[in-house]
Design a protein around this motif. Structure first.
Motif, short mmCIF file in Angstrom:
data_model
loop_
_atom_site.label_atom_id
_atom_site.label_comp_id
_atom_site.label_asym_id
_atom_site.label_seq_id
_atom_site.Cartn_x
_atom_site.Cartn_y
_atom_site.Cartn_z
N LEU A 15 0.82 -1.20 0.00
CA LEU A 15 0.00 0.00 0.00
C LEU A 15 0.86 1.27 0.00
O LEU A 15 0.64 2.18 -0.80
CB LEU A 15 -0.91 -0.02 1.23
N GLY A 16 1.84 1.31 0.89
CA GLY A 16 2.64 2.52 1.06
C GLY A 16 3.50 2.86 -0.14
O GLY A 16 3.54 4.01 -0.58
N VAL A 17 4.20 1.87 -0.67
CA VAL A 17 5.09 2.12 -1.81
C VAL A 17 4.29 2.52 -3.04
O VAL A 17 4.67 3.45 -3.77
CB VAL A 17 5.95 0.87 -2.09
N GLY A 18 3.18 1.83 -3.29
CA GLY A 18 2.35 2.21 -4.43
C GLY A 18 1.81 3.63 -4.29
O GLY A 18 1.78 4.39 -5.26
N LEU B 237 -0.95 -1.59 -7.00
CA LEU B 237 -0.48 -2.95 -6.72
C LEU B 237 0.69 -3.33 -7.61
O LEU B 237 1.58 -4.08 -7.18
CB LEU B 237 -1.63 -3.95 -6.90
N ALA B 238 0.71 -2.83 -8.86
CA ALA B 238 1.82 -3.14 -9.76
C ALA B 238 3.14 -2.66 -9.19
O ALA B 238 4.18 -3.31 -9.33
CB ALA B 238 1.57 -2.52 -11.14
N VAL B 239 3.10 -1.50 -8.52
CA VAL B 239 4.32 -0.96 -7.90
C VAL B 239 4.53 -1.57 -6.52
O VAL B 239 5.66 -1.89 -6.13
CB VAL B 239 4.24 0.58 -7.79
N PRO C 30 5.60 -6.09 -5.50
CA PRO C 30 6.98 -6.58 -5.34
C PRO C 30 7.62 -6.12 -4.04
O PRO C 30 8.36 -6.88 -3.40
CB PRO C 30 7.70 -6.00 -6.56
N SER C 31 7.34 -4.88 -3.61
CA SER C 31 7.89 -4.40 -2.34
C SER C 31 7.30 -5.17 -1.16
O SER C 31 8.00 -5.48 -0.19
CB SER C 31 7.61 -2.90 -2.17
N GLY C 32 6.01 -5.47 -1.26
CA GLY C 32 5.41 -6.31 -0.22
C GLY C 32 6.03 -7.68 -0.19
O GLY C 32 6.25 -8.27 0.87
N GLN D 49 11.61 2.19 -5.96
CA GLN D 49 10.28 2.72 -5.66
C GLN D 49 10.05 4.05 -6.37
O GLN D 49 8.98 4.30 -6.92
CB GLN D 49 10.12 2.88 -4.15
N GLY D 50 11.06 4.93 -6.33
CA GLY D 50 10.93 6.22 -6.99
C GLY D 50 10.74 6.09 -8.49
O GLY D 50 10.02 6.89 -9.10
N LEU D 51 11.35 5.09 -9.08
CA LEU D 51 11.23 4.87 -10.52
C LEU D 51 9.91 4.20 -10.88
O LEU D 51 9.54 4.13 -12.05
CB LEU D 51 12.39 4.00 -11.03
N GLY D 52 9.22 3.66 -9.88
CA GLY D 52 7.93 3.04 -10.14
C GLY D 52 8.01 1.60 -10.61
O GLY D 52 7.03 1.06 -11.13
N ASP D 53 9.15 0.94 -10.40
CA ASP D 53 9.30 -0.47 -10.76
C ASP D 53 10.09 -1.15 -9.65
O ASP D 53 11.32 -1.03 -9.58
CB ASP D 53 10.03 -0.62 -12.10
#
Length: 453
Positions: A66-69, A239-241, A244-246, A379-383
């Motif tokens: 949630l947070g990163v997206g 969710l796409a972003v 993966p962080s989750g 995260q900043g790049l969105g991938d």
């Protein structure tokens, strides 16, 4: 909203990282206070709460989704000067936080006993961990709303309100912990149940306070009930972003679970020592984590504004600051590990396990700083898929050898710590290589634009 696409990068990093670090320090105090009072309940309580606390990696994994997206998409929108898009993403994030909180609450109560039975060193540790989780799960569920609001502010370059809320709630937790855990002033000691309840009450206060800030003071992104109808296209982008962080945090849950499983035969003393050592190490990492947390939205806004060189500069400056700080912390942890862990237990055996853990794993602090910074840049790049690959490599290279070693007659606990150093070093190199590839691919898709005078 704070425009991070103009002005010196280092100034932006420091101005954001300082309040983030303060908030994280107070947030960690909130766990250390519980740990201090729980430690006086005995080794079984420490081991049980430590093992139960590992389930936080699942919750943190879901909050990361949630947070990163939220941070990535809002920072990109801010960089493009697209306020309506930022508001839509924020309100959809709030809706998702409610869904995730409900899933956490129901799922948590369903799996608590099974999880603790699998990792606890003995029946006493199992009971302590289970009791702690039963009282703390409502607080875990509320963290989604807290992360949603804090991430939205961070994406717009604002971090002070979240820090203030964290400070207030930690003070509340510090007041409640001795009352509920040890029975100060009431004569009724709840033990580990009090630790869980104190944390839950503090998180309730945090969510209410930050909600009031959005209602009364925040203007750039704010609550719009008409935007609370689920928008699948917005959910899909977040969710796409975020997924993966989750996944990164879920893999860390596996990583920690493997350690607790491998050392279970050494008893509650070993698990208690590792629990204390790992909590102290997480506290040591806070300054560099704050640098990384600041770098993400800075890179995100500049990516959205189509300033590729400022994205690269954000990484160069952030990783340099992180490496210097981690080198200093390595020296401290290697020279005086007993000083760092001594205040949490009077048991010499537990203290030895914790100090040995810190002394050995301190050799990977610099590598960990590089990993934190690279993850934030993804995260900043969105991938964020490369960050998941990087963490997956660590779990794979650690878990299989660790499980094998634990079955050997010569196995000792410190073998795990040396293995961890080697695998974190490998992960740092892989993260850097993956980020270089991302820069070549992602930054090539945006053309530099003239920076207004």
């Amino acid at each position: 909203m704070k425009d991070l696409t103009q002005g010196p990068i280092v100034r932006h990093i420091v101005s954001m990282a300082v309040p983030i670090a303060l908030g994280m320090i107070f947030q960690t105090l909130y766990y250390l206070v519980d740990l201090y009072f729980v430690a006086h309940l005995g080794d079984a309580a420490i081991a049980g709460v430590g093992a139960a606390g590992n389930i936080m990696f699942i919750v943190m994994g879901l909050t990361q989704v949630l947070g990163v997206g939220t941070v990535a998409l809002i920072s990109h929108a801010v960089g493009r000067k697209d306020q309506p898009e930022a508001n839509l993403i924020f309100n959809q994030s709030i809706v998702l936080s409610g869904v995730c909180g409900l899933i956490t609450l129901v799922g948590g109560y369903a799996i608590t006993h099974t999880y603790m039975a699998a990792v606890a060193a003995d029946e006493q540790a199992l009971a302590a961990g289970q009791t702690y989780l039963y009282w703390f799960l409502p607080g875990m569920a509320l963290q989604f709303a807290l992360v949603s609001m804090g991430s939205a502010l961070r994406g717009t370059g604002i971090v002070q309100p979240t820090m203030v809320v964290q400070v207030v709630t930690v003070v509340l937790n510090i007041v409640l912990a001795p009352i509920l855990i040890a029975g100060w002033g009431t004569g009724y000691a709840m033990g580990v149940a009090g630790a869980g309840l104190a944390s839950t009450i503090a998180l309730v206060a945090a969510v209410v306070t930050l909600s009031l800030y959005f209602i009364r003071l925040e203007k750039y992104v704010s609550f719009h009930p008409e935007q609370w109808r689920p928008r699948m296209h917005a959910w899909k982008r977040m969710l796409a972003v975020g997924l993966p962080s989750g996944g990164e945090f879920l893999l860390l849950f596996v990583f920690m679970g493997v350690i607790y499983w491998c050392i279970r035969d050494f008893g509650a003393t070993a698990q208690a020592g590792f629990g204390i050592g790992s909590r102290v190490m997480q506290s040591i990492f806070l300054p560099v984590m704050a640098i990384a947390f600041a770098a993400g939205p800075i890179a995100g806004q500049n990516f959205g504004a189509r300033h590729p060189e400022r994205v690269r500069e954000t990484f160069r400056k952030a990783v340099l600051i992180s490496v210097v700080i981690m080198a200093i912390l390595t020296l401290l942890a290697h020279v005086s590990p007993e000083l760092l862990v001594g205040g949490f237990t009077d048991d010499p055996a537990v203290r030895t396990v914790a100090a040995t853990f810190l002394a050995i794993t301190s050799w990977n602090f610099v590598s960990q700083g590089i990993i934190f910074t690279c993850s934030s840049m993804f995260q900043g790049l969105g991938d964020t898929r490369p960050a998941l690959i990087s963490t997956g490599s660590r779990v794979l290279t650690f878990a299989l050898p660790a499980i094998w070693m634990s079955s050997q007659p010569w196995f000792e606990i410190h073998h795990l710590w040396y293995l961890s150093v080697a695998t974190v070093t490998f992960q740092a190199v892989l993260s850097w290589l993956l980020l270089r590839s991302q820069f070549k691919r992602r930054l090539a898709t945006i053309s530099p634009v003239a920076v207004p005078a």
